[in-house]
Scaffold this motif. Sequence first.
Motif, PDB file in Angstrom:
ATOM      1  N   LYS A  63       0.794  -1.232   0.000  1.00  0.00           N
ATOM      2  CA  LYS A  63       0.000   0.000   0.000  1.00  0.00           C
ATOM      3  C   LYS A  63       0.825   1.281   0.000  1.00  0.00           C
ATOM      4  O   LYS A  63       1.945   1.315   0.506  1.00  0.00           O
ATOM      5  CB  LYS A  63      -0.901   0.040   1.232  1.00  0.00           C
ATOM      6  CG  LYS A  63      -1.852  -1.125   1.379  1.00  0.00           C
ATOM      7  CD  LYS A  63      -2.912  -1.165   0.308  1.00  0.00           C
ATOM      8  CE  LYS A  63      -3.897  -2.294   0.563  1.00  0.00           C
ATOM      9  NZ  LYS A  63      -4.753  -2.521  -0.613  1.00  0.00           N
ATOM     10  N   TYR A  64       0.188   2.302  -0.538  1.00  0.00           N
ATOM     11  CA  TYR A  64       0.673   3.698  -0.461  1.00  0.00           C
ATOM     12  C   TYR A  64      -0.116   4.362   0.655  1.00  0.00           C
ATOM     13  O   TYR A  64      -1.351   4.386   0.608  1.00  0.00           O
ATOM     14  CB  TYR A  64       0.424   4.340  -1.828  1.00  0.00           C
ATOM     15  CG  TYR A  64       0.121   5.819  -1.869  1.00  0.00           C
ATOM     16  CD1 TYR A  64       0.948   6.759  -1.249  1.00  0.00           C
ATOM     17  CD2 TYR A  64      -0.983   6.289  -2.595  1.00  0.00           C
ATOM     18  CE1 TYR A  64       0.665   8.128  -1.336  1.00  0.00           C
ATOM     19  CE2 TYR A  64      -1.270   7.640  -2.690  1.00  0.00           C
ATOM     20  CZ  TYR A  64      -0.445   8.557  -2.054  1.00  0.00           C
ATOM     21  OH  TYR A  64      -0.727   9.892  -2.144  1.00  0.00           O
ATOM     22  N   TRP A  65       0.561   4.865   1.663  1.00  0.00           N
ATOM     23  CA  TRP A  65      -0.157   5.562   2.745  1.00  0.00           C
ATOM     24  C   TRP A  65       0.779   6.579   3.370  1.00  0.00           C
ATOM     25  O   TRP A  65       1.533   6.283   4.289  1.00  0.00           O
ATOM     26  CB  TRP A  65      -0.668   4.566   3.801  1.00  0.00           C
ATOM     27  CG  TRP A  65      -1.717   5.157   4.700  1.00  0.00           C
ATOM     28  CD1 TRP A  65      -1.573   5.523   6.017  1.00  0.00           C
ATOM     29  CD2 TRP A  65      -3.075   5.473   4.356  1.00  0.00           C
ATOM     30  NE1 TRP A  65      -2.750   6.046   6.497  1.00  0.00           N
ATOM     31  CE2 TRP A  65      -3.686   6.023   5.495  1.00  0.00           C
ATOM     32  CE3 TRP A  65      -3.832   5.362   3.171  1.00  0.00           C
ATOM     33  CZ2 TRP A  65      -5.016   6.459   5.511  1.00  0.00           C
ATOM     34  CZ3 TRP A  65      -5.154   5.791   3.179  1.00  0.00           C
ATOM     35  CH2 TRP A  65      -5.731   6.319   4.335  1.00  0.00           C
ATOM     36  N   LYS A  71       2.611  10.880   2.514  1.00  0.00           N
ATOM     37  CA  LYS A  71       3.257  11.682   1.467  1.00  0.00           C
ATOM     38  C   LYS A  71       4.496  12.381   2.005  1.00  0.00           C
ATOM     39  O   LYS A  71       4.514  12.807   3.154  1.00  0.00           O
ATOM     40  CB  LYS A  71       2.277  12.757   0.965  1.00  0.00           C
ATOM     41  CG  LYS A  71       0.947  12.165   0.542  1.00  0.00           C
ATOM     42  CD  LYS A  71      -0.004  13.185  -0.038  1.00  0.00           C
ATOM     43  CE  LYS A  71      -1.378  12.534  -0.151  1.00  0.00           C
ATOM     44  NZ  LYS A  71      -2.221  13.039  -1.181  1.00  0.00           N
ATOM     45  N   ASN A 121       1.797  15.892  -4.065  1.00  0.00           N
ATOM     46  CA  ASN A 121       1.354  14.503  -3.979  1.00  0.00           C
ATOM     47  C   ASN A 121       2.517  13.528  -4.155  1.00  0.00           C
ATOM     48  O   ASN A 121       2.400  12.556  -4.906  1.00  0.00           O
ATOM     49  CB  ASN A 121       0.323  14.239  -5.088  1.00  0.00           C
ATOM     50  CG  ASN A 121      -0.993  13.807  -4.517  1.00  0.00           C
ATOM     51  OD1 ASN A 121      -1.142  13.690  -3.306  1.00  0.00           O
ATOM     52  ND2 ASN A 121      -1.930  13.546  -5.390  1.00  0.00           N
ATOM     53  N   SER A 172     -10.647   7.285  -7.751  1.00  0.00           N
ATOM     54  CA  SER A 172      -9.756   8.417  -8.038  1.00  0.00           C
ATOM     55  C   SER A 172      -8.563   7.950  -8.870  1.00  0.00           C
ATOM     56  O   SER A 172      -8.005   8.729  -9.637  1.00  0.00           O
ATOM     57  CB  SER A 172      -9.286   9.108  -6.757  1.00  0.00           C
ATOM     58  OG  SER A 172      -8.379   8.307  -6.048  1.00  0.00           O
ATOM     59  N   GLY A 216      -2.364  10.138  -5.938  1.00  0.00           N
ATOM     60  CA  GLY A 216      -1.152   9.321  -5.918  1.00  0.00           C
ATOM     61  C   GLY A 216      -1.336   7.969  -6.590  1.00  0.00           C
ATOM     62  O   GLY A 216      -0.483   7.523  -7.366  1.00  0.00           O
ATOM     63  N   ARG A 270      -0.285   4.894 -10.952  1.00  0.00           N
ATOM     64  CA  ARG A 270      -0.117   3.457 -11.239  1.00  0.00           C
ATOM     65  C   ARG A 270      -1.072   2.983 -12.332  1.00  0.00           C
ATOM     66  O   ARG A 270      -0.767   2.039 -13.058  1.00  0.00           O
ATOM     67  CB  ARG A 270      -0.327   2.644  -9.958  1.00  0.00           C
ATOM     68  CG  ARG A 270       0.664   3.002  -8.828  1.00  0.00           C
ATOM     69  CD  ARG A 270       0.503   2.063  -7.639  1.00  0.00           C
ATOM     70  NE  ARG A 270      -0.868   1.964  -7.211  1.00  0.00           N
ATOM     71  CZ  ARG A 270      -1.319   2.191  -5.957  1.00  0.00           C
ATOM     72  NH1 ARG A 270      -0.471   2.536  -5.000  1.00  0.00           N
ATOM     73  NH2 ARG A 270      -2.590   2.070  -5.675  1.00  0.00           N
ATOM     74  N   SER A 289      -8.945   9.356   1.660  1.00  0.00           N
ATOM     75  CA  SER A 289      -7.570   8.933   1.942  1.00  0.00           C
ATOM     76  C   SER A 289      -6.608  10.108   2.103  1.00  0.00           C
ATOM     77  O   SER A 289      -5.685  10.035   2.917  1.00  0.00           O
ATOM     78  CB  SER A 289      -7.057   7.942   0.903  1.00  0.00           C
ATOM     79  OG  SER A 289      -7.773   7.975  -0.270  1.00  0.00           O
ATOM     80  N   THR A 290      -6.800  11.184   1.341  1.00  0.00           N
ATOM     81  CA  THR A 290      -5.854  12.308   1.415  1.00  0.00           C
ATOM     82  C   THR A 290      -5.778  12.851   2.843  1.00  0.00           C
ATOM     83  O   THR A 290      -4.688  12.989   3.418  1.00  0.00           O
ATOM     84  CB  THR A 290      -6.317  13.434   0.452  1.00  0.00           C
ATOM     85  OG1 THR A 290      -6.575  12.854  -0.831  1.00  0.00           O
ATOM     86  CG2 THR A 290      -5.284  14.518   0.324  1.00  0.00           C
ATOM     87  N   MET A 349      -4.412  10.226   5.415  1.00  0.00           N
ATOM     88  CA  MET A 349      -2.948  10.046   5.366  1.00  0.00           C
ATOM     89  C   MET A 349      -2.252  11.130   6.172  1.00  0.00           C
ATOM     90  O   MET A 349      -1.293  10.861   6.895  1.00  0.00           O
ATOM     91  CB  MET A 349      -2.457  10.185   3.920  1.00  0.00           C
ATOM     92  CG  MET A 349      -2.580   8.953   3.108  1.00  0.00           C
ATOM     93  SD  MET A 349      -1.866   9.282   1.483  1.00  0.00           S
ATOM     94  CE  MET A 349      -2.806   8.110   0.544  1.00  0.00           C
ATOM     95  N   ALA A 385      -8.957   2.121   1.819  1.00  0.00           N
ATOM     96  CA  ALA A 385      -9.488   3.090   2.774  1.00  0.00           C
ATOM     97  C   ALA A 385     -11.014   3.063   2.774  1.00  0.00           C
ATOM     98  O   ALA A 385     -11.685   4.039   2.455  1.00  0.00           O
ATOM     99  CB  ALA A 385      -8.961   4.480   2.439  1.00  0.00           C
TER     100      ALA A 385
HETATM  101  C1  DP6 Z   1      -5.494   2.943   0.693  1.00  0.00           C
HETATM  102  O1  DP6 Z   1      -4.333   7.716  -4.168  1.00  0.00           O
HETATM  103  O2  DP6 Z   1      -6.595   7.952  -3.086  1.00  0.00           O
HETATM  104  O3  DP6 Z   1      -5.975   2.978  -1.621  1.00  0.00           O
HETATM  105  O4  DP6 Z   1      -2.874  10.615  -3.368  1.00  0.00           O
HETATM  106  O5  DP6 Z   1      -4.335  11.624  -1.612  1.00  0.00           O
HETATM  107  O6  DP6 Z   1      -5.317  10.995  -3.840  1.00  0.00           O
HETATM  108  P1  DP6 Z   1      -4.269  10.694  -2.780  1.00  0.00           P
HETATM  109  O7  DP6 Z   1      -4.633   9.259  -2.196  1.00  0.00           O
HETATM  110  P2  DP6 Z   1      -5.123   7.937  -2.945  1.00  0.00           P
HETATM  111  O8  DP6 Z   1      -4.724   6.842  -1.828  1.00  0.00           O
HETATM  112  C2  DP6 Z   1      -4.843   5.479  -2.012  1.00  0.00           C
HETATM  113  C3  DP6 Z   1      -4.691   4.798  -0.704  1.00  0.00           C
HETATM  114  C4  DP6 Z   1      -4.977   3.305  -0.684  1.00  0.00           C
HETATM  115  C5  DP6 Z   1      -3.717   2.496  -0.927  1.00  0.00           C
HETATM  116  C6  DP6 Z   1      -3.193   2.434  -2.330  1.00  0.00           C
HETATM  117  O9  DP6 Z   1      -3.973   2.496  -3.293  1.00  0.00           O
HETATM  118  O10 DP6 Z   1      -1.968   2.266  -2.462  1.00  0.00           O
END
Ligand code: DP6
Length: 333
Positions: free
Chosen positions: A15-17, A19, A25, A105, A138, A142, A191-192, A195, A283
């Motif tokens: 996961k991305y969590w 910044k 971003n 998103s 973010g 991908r 999520s923004t 985080m 999230a």
């Molecule tokens: C839990 O990409 O929606 O899905 O960059 O603030 O727009 P922002 O956040 P976002 O976050 C995704 C969070 C997640 C984990 C993931 O997709 O890696």
Amino acid sequence: MKATAVAHPNIALVKYWGKRNVALNLPAAGSFSLTLAGLTTRTTVKFDKGFESDMVMMGERAVGGPKRDRVSRFLDRVRAAAGIQHRATVYTHNDFPTAAGVASSASGFAALAAAASRALNLDMDTQGLSVLARLGSGSAARSVYGGFVEMLPGKRQDGSDAHAVQVLPEDHWDLVCFVVLTTTGEKPMGSTEAMTSTAQTSPYYNAWVDSVPRDIGKAKMAAMKRDFRALGEVAEHSCLKFHASAIASDPGILYWRGLTVELIHHVRRLRETGIDVFFTIDAGPHVKVFCQAPSRSAVRAMLQGLEGVGQILEARPGPGVQIERPDGSLEPY
Ligand code: DP6
């Protein structure tokens, strides 16, 4: 000055969590995901000198407020790159429920970046497109690529090296992803915002960020070798660690409902009976369950058998962002 793009959501296995720079971003660490076919966003952007303001249509409805402002701010960047001031009309449609928690998103900003940059004929390769999509969201960086994708956190202040790369194409491994809906309605916190709160208040945040690179290494290796168990182990660990860091925020951020937890146990029980499955949760309260194609029907039946489970969406590995030609056919960006 008009173009249409198609993009798919992606599900992060690592996961991305968090910044390193909120305005641009820029992620605090990398992430690793699978882009999904079967769930699609289609977006048309039209710029016109005569338009007085940006208009955003989601399905049949005009969108206002913060959602429209986010799109408008994103279009400002594209306009600045093209050196024009024209306002735009954006028509976007998801063929999946927006509240499904399958990061609309991600596909949304990937499709918007592709359609807007193509409408203005910006000279941009997929790496540049990934950087642009990242500025919208973010995870959207991908969705520019198909199959297994790694997000590179980059080091530069300007974010030019913070983009995604494809690790393995979508035909590498026939995985199935079920999106199991547990509740209806919007999630409590986007999520923004969540985080930022985790980074500022969770005592576990730094430990979480430090653990990501090793998980990415493991997940990439498992995907390359098509080692389903190894991929499942690292994906579940990454998911639980990110939720643990969010839960430990002050005030705590808890996305799970009762059924979310039931599904975690259910998936673990299935695994004990010898069926290869793993879960991941983003999230929101919904649960994504992965298996390999041969066990698809058995896993679906078991998920449907759990009391309270609502709709189950099904997806497969899918391609990156595509541009629609005038005849309606698609070509890679
Ligand atoms: C839990 O990409 O929606 O899905 O960059 O603030 O727009 P922002 O956040 P976002 O976050 C995704 C969070 C997640 C984990 C993931 O997709 O890696």
